[in-house]
Design a protein around this motif. Structure first.
Motif, PDB file in Angstrom:
ATOM      1  N   GLN A  78      40.890  35.418  27.211  1.00  0.00           N
ATOM      2  CA  GLN A  78      39.593  34.737  27.739  1.00  0.00           C
ATOM      3  C   GLN A  78      39.453  33.472  26.941  1.00  0.00           C
ATOM      4  OE1 GLN A  78      36.146  36.898  26.457  1.00  0.00           O
ATOM      5  NE2 GLN A  78      34.640  35.207  27.261  1.00  0.00           N
ATOM      6  N   TYR A  79      39.848  33.249  25.715  1.00  0.00           N
ATOM      7  CA  TYR A  79      39.670  32.211  24.871  1.00  0.00           C
ATOM      8  C   TYR A  79      40.554  31.273  25.283  1.00  0.00           C
ATOM      9  CZ  TYR A  79      39.371  28.840  20.515  1.00  0.00           C
ATOM     10  OH  TYR A  79      39.142  28.148  19.985  1.00  0.00           O
ATOM     11  N   GLN A  80      41.819  31.484  25.904  1.00  0.00           N
ATOM     12  CA  GLN A  80      42.561  30.305  26.454  1.00  0.00           C
ATOM     13  C   GLN A  80      42.134  29.899  27.687  1.00  0.00           C
ATOM     14  OE1 GLN A  80      46.469  32.180  26.692  1.00  0.00           O
ATOM     15  NE2 GLN A  80      46.654  32.718  24.488  1.00  0.00           N
ATOM     16  N   VAL A  81      41.317  30.686  28.560  1.00  0.00           N
ATOM     17  CA  VAL A  81      40.849  29.922  29.733  1.00  0.00           C
ATOM     18  C   VAL A  81      39.574  29.053  29.122  1.00  0.00           C
ATOM     19  CG1 VAL A  81      39.182  30.536  31.619  1.00  0.00           C
ATOM     20  CG2 VAL A  81      41.404  32.157  30.955  1.00  0.00           C
ATOM     21  N   MET A  99      34.147  26.285  21.705  1.00  0.00           N
ATOM     22  CA  MET A  99      32.692  26.691  20.878  1.00  0.00           C
ATOM     23  C   MET A  99      32.288  25.299  20.142  1.00  0.00           C
ATOM     24  SD  MET A  99      34.034  29.286  21.836  1.00  0.00           S
ATOM     25  CE  MET A  99      34.180  31.402  21.930  1.00  0.00           C
ATOM     26  N   ARG A 100      33.082  24.508  19.673  1.00  0.00           N
ATOM     27  CA  ARG A 100      32.569  23.174  19.308  1.00  0.00           C
ATOM     28  C   ARG A 100      31.930  22.363  20.239  1.00  0.00           C
ATOM     29  NH1 ARG A 100      36.742  19.538  16.225  1.00  0.00           N
ATOM     30  NH2 ARG A 100      37.246  18.984  18.354  1.00  0.00           N
ATOM     31  N   GLN A 101      32.618  22.449  21.324  1.00  0.00           N
ATOM     32  CA  GLN A 101      32.060  21.431  22.380  1.00  0.00           C
ATOM     33  C   GLN A 101      30.609  21.890  22.801  1.00  0.00           C
ATOM     34  OE1 GLN A 101      33.377  21.501  26.700  1.00  0.00           O
ATOM     35  NE2 GLN A 101      34.443  19.764  26.077  1.00  0.00           N
ATOM     36  N   ARG A 102      30.368  23.267  22.872  1.00  0.00           N
ATOM     37  CA  ARG A 102      29.248  23.879  23.228  1.00  0.00           C
ATOM     38  C   ARG A 102      28.203  23.463  22.338  1.00  0.00           C
ATOM     39  NH1 ARG A 102      28.246  27.941  26.877  1.00  0.00           N
ATOM     40  NH2 ARG A 102      26.927  29.204  25.245  1.00  0.00           N
ATOM     41  N   PRO A 144      32.623  31.034  14.744  1.00  0.00           N
ATOM     42  CA  PRO A 144      32.274  31.975  13.743  1.00  0.00           C
ATOM     43  C   PRO A 144      31.302  31.446  12.648  1.00  0.00           C
ATOM     44  CG  PRO A 144      34.442  31.995  14.176  1.00  0.00           C
ATOM     45  CD  PRO A 144      34.060  30.823  14.721  1.00  0.00           C
ATOM     46  N   GLN A 145      31.190  30.110  12.581  1.00  0.00           N
ATOM     47  CA  GLN A 145      30.289  29.629  11.299  1.00  0.00           C
ATOM     48  C   GLN A 145      28.819  29.770  11.935  1.00  0.00           C
ATOM     49  OE1 GLN A 145      33.094  27.833  12.731  1.00  0.00           O
ATOM     50  NE2 GLN A 145      34.436  28.357  10.851  1.00  0.00           N
ATOM     51  N   MET A 163      32.552  32.475   7.318  1.00  0.00           N
ATOM     52  CA  MET A 163      32.438  30.712   7.822  1.00  0.00           C
ATOM     53  C   MET A 163      33.817  30.204   7.574  1.00  0.00           C
ATOM     54  SD  MET A 163      28.517  29.611   6.877  1.00  0.00           S
ATOM     55  CE  MET A 163      28.880  27.990   7.587  1.00  0.00           C
ATOM     56  N   THR A 164      34.613  30.794   6.774  1.00  0.00           N
ATOM     57  CA  THR A 164      35.929  30.414   6.721  1.00  0.00           C
ATOM     58  C   THR A 164      36.802  30.803   8.011  1.00  0.00           C
ATOM     59  OG1 THR A 164      36.779  32.151   5.489  1.00  0.00           O
ATOM     60  CG2 THR A 164      35.809  30.366   4.277  1.00  0.00           C
ATOM     61  N   LEU A 165      36.491  31.691   8.878  1.00  0.00           N
ATOM     62  CA  LEU A 165      37.220  32.184  10.057  1.00  0.00           C
ATOM     63  C   LEU A 165      37.445  31.334  10.966  1.00  0.00           C
ATOM     64  CD1 LEU A 165      36.112  35.879   9.839  1.00  0.00           C
ATOM     65  CD2 LEU A 165      38.063  34.964   9.021  1.00  0.00           C
ATOM     66  N   ARG A 166      38.514  31.419  11.906  1.00  0.00           N
ATOM     67  CA  ARG A 166      38.614  30.580  13.160  1.00  0.00           C
ATOM     68  C   ARG A 166      38.299  31.401  14.182  1.00  0.00           C
ATOM     69  NH1 ARG A 166      42.969  28.909  14.036  1.00  0.00           N
ATOM     70  NH2 ARG A 166      44.117  29.739  12.591  1.00  0.00           N
ATOM     71  N   THR A 167      37.663  31.026  15.555  1.00  0.00           N
ATOM     72  CA  THR A 167      37.711  31.634  16.712  1.00  0.00           C
ATOM     73  C   THR A 167      38.989  32.156  17.000  1.00  0.00           C
ATOM     74  OG1 THR A 167      35.831  30.126  17.283  1.00  0.00           O
ATOM     75  CG2 THR A 167      36.813  31.570  19.188  1.00  0.00           C
TER      76      THR A 167
END
Length: 239
Positions: A166-169, A52-55, A128-129, A150-154
């Motif tokens: 899906q997230y691991q893919v 998500m950060r890369q996107r 999530p942010q 905003m403190t949560l992680r994907t």
């Protein structure tokens, strides 16, 4: 309004900009370079286990290109949060998760819970942010909830709500080096014409020659056979 899929391909096909995913340091996320003489633009982003950060980095750098935020190499502190950086962040959010698309997805739901946040992150492939800011902007949540989310992680949301596979893919995909498609296509054309060695393409892609040749073999990509130009010989004379 559908979420954007492969953002590297979308940018390359829609704008003609060359995009590469590169090895980089842990604090280096993305950069944009412009050659005003050749009128070419290059976007590079780091390969990472945070898809998500890369996107968001890709969308952020595209914002710099569209707003023509060109800076000299000695222009000062690149990490400063100047107005151009803030504007690129806003552009990235609206590109990845437009309010209209968010409203189409959520509809008239009276309240959005963490499960809804997870669904938004999974649907639009944003952090999530970014999702929390978009939900606040669309008035689905208040400022306090936005700050909490905003403190949560994907990875947390994926594990909690059943889409870790899906997230691991996505993680595996974003952690792969990737050469600009146009450059790679020209290199492969050179290989097919017999003027570029396979090693050059393997180096460009960051894989072994064997892996490349296995891939080419399955796809039927082979160099053209060029006739050998023998020098003409004179007629033999009888003595």
């Amino acid at each position: 309004m559908q979420p954007l899929g492969d953002l590297v391909a979308v940018i390359e096909q829609a704008t003609g900009i060359d995009v590469a995913v590169l090895d980089a340091g842990p604090d280096e996320h993305g950069l944009t370079m412009r050659d005003p003489v050749r009128e070419t633009i290059f976007i590079g982003v780091a390969r990472t286990r945070s898809p998500m950060r890369q996107r968001s980095t890709l969308a952020h750098e595209l914002g710099h290109v569209l707003f023509e935020d060109w800076a000299d190499s000695d222009a000062g502190d690149w990490s400063a949060r100047d107005p151009a950086e803030i504007r690129a962040d806003a552009f990235a959010r609206h590109l990845l998760i437009p309010v209209e698309g968010l409203r189409d997805f959520i509809g008239q739901r009276p309240a959005v819970t963490e499960s809804g946040l997870s669904a938004v992150v999974q649907r639009f492939l944003v952090s999530p942010q970014i999702a929390a800011i978009a939900l606040r902007d669309a008035r689905y949540i208040d400022e306090t909830t936005k700050r909490d989310w905003m403190t949560l992680r994907t990875a947390q949301l994926a594990a909690r709500f059943g889409w870790s596979d899906q997230y691991q893919v996505l993680q595996a995909s974003s952690d792969q080096r990737r050469a600009p498609q146009r450059l790679l296509a020209r290199a492969i054309a050179g290989y097919v014409e017999g003027v570029l060695p396979a090693q050059a393409i393997a180096t460009l892609r960051g894989i072994s020659v064997k892996a490349l040749m296995d891939e080419f073999g399955e796809a039927g990509v082979t160099p053209a056979e060029r006739p050998i130009a023998w020098a003409e010989t004179g007629r033999a004379t009888r003595r």
